[in-house]
Design an enzyme around this catalytic site. Structure first.
Site, short mmCIF file in Angstrom:
data_model
loop_
_atom_site.label_atom_id
_atom_site.label_comp_id
_atom_site.label_asym_id
_atom_site.label_seq_id
_atom_site.Cartn_x
_atom_site.Cartn_y
_atom_site.Cartn_z
N ILE A 64 35.67 -34.80 43.54
CA ILE A 64 35.44 -34.57 42.11
C ILE A 64 34.23 -35.40 41.67
O ILE A 64 34.36 -36.40 40.95
CB ILE A 64 36.69 -34.91 41.27
CG1 ILE A 64 37.92 -34.20 41.83
CG2 ILE A 64 36.47 -34.49 39.81
CD1 ILE A 64 39.22 -34.55 41.13
N PRO A 65 33.03 -35.00 42.13
CA PRO A 65 31.83 -35.73 41.70
C PRO A 65 31.56 -35.47 40.22
O PRO A 65 31.97 -34.44 39.67
CB PRO A 65 30.73 -35.15 42.58
CG PRO A 65 31.23 -33.79 42.96
CD PRO A 65 32.72 -33.89 43.00
N HIS A 66 30.90 -36.42 39.59
CA HIS A 66 30.59 -36.26 38.18
C HIS A 66 29.35 -37.05 37.81
O HIS A 66 29.01 -38.03 38.46
CB HIS A 66 31.78 -36.69 37.31
CG HIS A 66 32.41 -37.97 37.71
ND1 HIS A 66 33.25 -38.06 38.79
CD2 HIS A 66 32.32 -39.21 37.20
CE1 HIS A 66 33.67 -39.31 38.91
NE2 HIS A 66 33.10 -40.04 37.97
N GLY A 67 28.69 -36.55 36.78
CA GLY A 67 27.49 -37.21 36.29
C GLY A 67 27.45 -37.18 34.78
O GLY A 67 27.84 -36.19 34.16
N HIS A 113 34.45 -37.68 29.25
CA HIS A 113 34.56 -37.84 30.69
C HIS A 113 36.02 -38.01 31.10
O HIS A 113 36.53 -37.32 31.98
CB HIS A 113 33.71 -39.05 31.11
CG HIS A 113 33.90 -39.50 32.50
ND1 HIS A 113 34.33 -40.76 32.81
CD2 HIS A 113 33.75 -38.86 33.68
CE1 HIS A 113 34.42 -40.88 34.11
NE2 HIS A 113 34.07 -39.74 34.66
#
Length: 126
Positions: A64-67, A113
């Site tokens: 679950i990558p996030h930016g 987020h």
């Protein structure tokens, strides 16, 4: 909530990708095509920077990558099921085949987020 975060253009099934970078770039292309990103490169850089701190591969073949970036126009989720698993520095040492990429506008970084992560977590455990 899910209807405004996920667009069919950002769902990639049987994605062919050689590695983590290619996976992130293809998912970011899809998010940009779906109208979530204003600056793909800035967004991808924020995801890669986050990944340097700790892997977002949570085990069981899932990452679950996030930016959080000013390159994100509106919060969104990209989803990919890979044709072949790729190495992601997973907590369980296994490659990933499911990627859920979260794009968060910089100005919404805090609460948004966490809200999206909580929503994704609930949906994957249902």
């Amino acid at each position: 909530m899910a209807n405004d975060l996920i667009q069919k253009e950002a769902v990639l099934l049987n994605l062919e990708a050689a590695d983590q970078d290619q996976t992130l770039n293809r998912l970011a292309d899809a998010l940009q095509g779906a109208g979530f990103l204003a600056d793909k490169d800035a967004f991808v850089a924020s995801v890669k920077d986050r990944e340097k701190h700790a892997s977002t591969a949570i085990g069981f073949g899932v990452a679950i990558p996030h930016g959080k970036s000013s390159g994100v126009k509106k919060a969104g989720i990209g989803f990919a099921r890979l044709a072949q698993p790729v190495e992601w520095n997973s907590l369980d040492g296994k490659p990933v085949s499911i990627i859920i990429l979260l794009a968060i506008p910089q100005e919404e970084a805090g609460k948004e987020h966490l809200r999206i992560l909580a929503s994704v977590s609930k949906r994957t455990h249902s």
